[in-house]
Design an enzyme around this catalytic site. Structure first.
Site, short mmCIF file in Angstrom:
data_model
loop_
_atom_site.label_atom_id
_atom_site.label_comp_id
_atom_site.label_asym_id
_atom_site.label_seq_id
_atom_site.Cartn_x
_atom_site.Cartn_y
_atom_site.Cartn_z
N THR A 273 0.83 -1.20 0.00
CA THR A 273 0.00 0.00 0.00
C THR A 273 0.86 1.25 0.00
OG1 THR A 273 -0.10 0.21 2.41
CG2 THR A 273 -1.74 -1.20 1.38
N GLU A 274 0.30 2.33 -0.51
CA GLU A 274 0.91 3.66 -0.42
C GLU A 274 -0.21 4.67 -0.19
OE1 GLU A 274 4.02 4.34 -0.26
OE2 GLU A 274 5.07 2.66 -1.20
N VAL A 275 -0.25 5.24 1.00
CA VAL A 275 -1.20 6.32 1.27
C VAL A 275 -0.43 7.64 1.24
CG1 VAL A 275 -2.70 4.84 2.63
CG2 VAL A 275 -0.96 6.20 3.78
#
Length: 305
Positions: A273-275
């Site tokens: 994931t990459e927020v």
């Protein structure tokens, strides 16, 4: 980029020596507590999980136990879900998301799947809000036999006996403005290279492995997270950070070539994931929630497929 904009440690065009690495170490300031933020939370969860120590980091005078939470009623006949956070210590929502998942999760997966959660893989870096470990090494480039990061080696050794039993692995990360203002210039300076500015994606996205491209899995997560925070759009040329966007909110490349954490299990379902917590369109709480939603959707998808 001019020399005036170059990272303050080192000489432009010359890789760091041990002296520059020591200067970098000395410039890192402890800003938060691994014990308070992570260890104390795990201690409070001992009645619901088996809390295990899988290693210890010894950096200078600092000692950091490496901890993980396991399903209390572990069943060797069931598959395993691995959740990792804090491989990059500065990526706060990865750590908090893993802990929030543990806190919220009750018994919904009992009898279906074993949980294994390492919420803060790089505690020295977590305390200093740093990307690298003490040795100025990026742990998320070291998940292979010859890797130089002790954090990565400890996690690989811990999970090795379970190889072949992992159904899903979610590695929780962030992309922040400091990627461009601090960490990319530091990397260029360390390696004696010229910084190459890139545009930080505004929103949530996933990193898929082209050697394990399950876009149905990735897309299911994106659809779930879209209810929590916005999804990063592709650039006009169909890329993000120079990588192809193969589905809305999903970039894809050979994760093994970069020795990323997500490659270590061989699970059929993997994602990173990459927020983007620096966006004006979201909040730190939204970012943590996006991580939790990702974990839940990933596990549910793996169980039903």
């Amino acid at each position: 980029m001019t020399n005036k904009q170059f990272y303050p440690i080192g000489t432009p065009g010359q890789p760091w020596t041990e002296r520059e690495k020591q200067l970098w170490q000395q410039s890192q300031t402890r800003s938060r507590s691994y014990k308070n933020d992570v260890l104390d939370v795990l201690e409070q969860l001992k009645h619901r999980y088996e809390i295990v120590q899988y290693g210890e980091l010894r950096y200078g005078d600092d000692r950091y136990p490496l901890m993980a939470a396991k399903s209390k009623n572990w069943d060797d006949n069931l598959p395993v879900a691995l959740i990792t956070g804090g491989v990059h210590g500065y990526e706060t929502s990865g750590v908090m998301g893993a802990l929030s998942f543990l806190t919220e999760c009750r018994s919904e997966y009992e009898g279906k799947l074993n949980l294994l959660v390492a919420p803060c893989v790089s505690p020295w870096a977590y305390e200093r809000i740093a990307r690298w470990n003490y040795d100025a090494v990026d742990p998320n480039r070291q998940f292979f036999a010859q890797g130089k990061a002790e954090e990565s080696r400890a996690l690989m050794k811990f999970t090795a006996p379970l190889k072949g039993r992992f159904a899903v692995h979610v590695d929780l990360h962030e992309t922040t403005d400091t990627d461009e203002s601090e960490f990319s210039p530091a990397l260029a300076a360390r390696d004696g290279l010229q910084p190459e500015p890139t545009r930080v994606p505004d929103g949530f996205y996933l990193v898929s492995d082209e050697q394990n491209s399950r876009l149905d899995f990735q897309s299911a997560i994106i659809a779930a997270v879209a209810h929590v925070t916005h999804i990063a759009p592709a650039e006009d040329d169909g890329t993000m950070l120079g990588f192809p966007v193969v589905s809305p909110g999903v970039v894809e490349y050979d994760n093994n070539a970069w020795h990323l954490c997500s490659t270590m299990t061989g699970a059929p379902f993997t994602t990173t994931t990459e927020v983007y917590p620096d966006s004006a369109e979201t909040t730190p709480e939204d970012c943590i929630r996006a991580q939790v939603v990702t974990v839940r959707r990933a596990i549910d998808f793996a169980l039903s497929n």
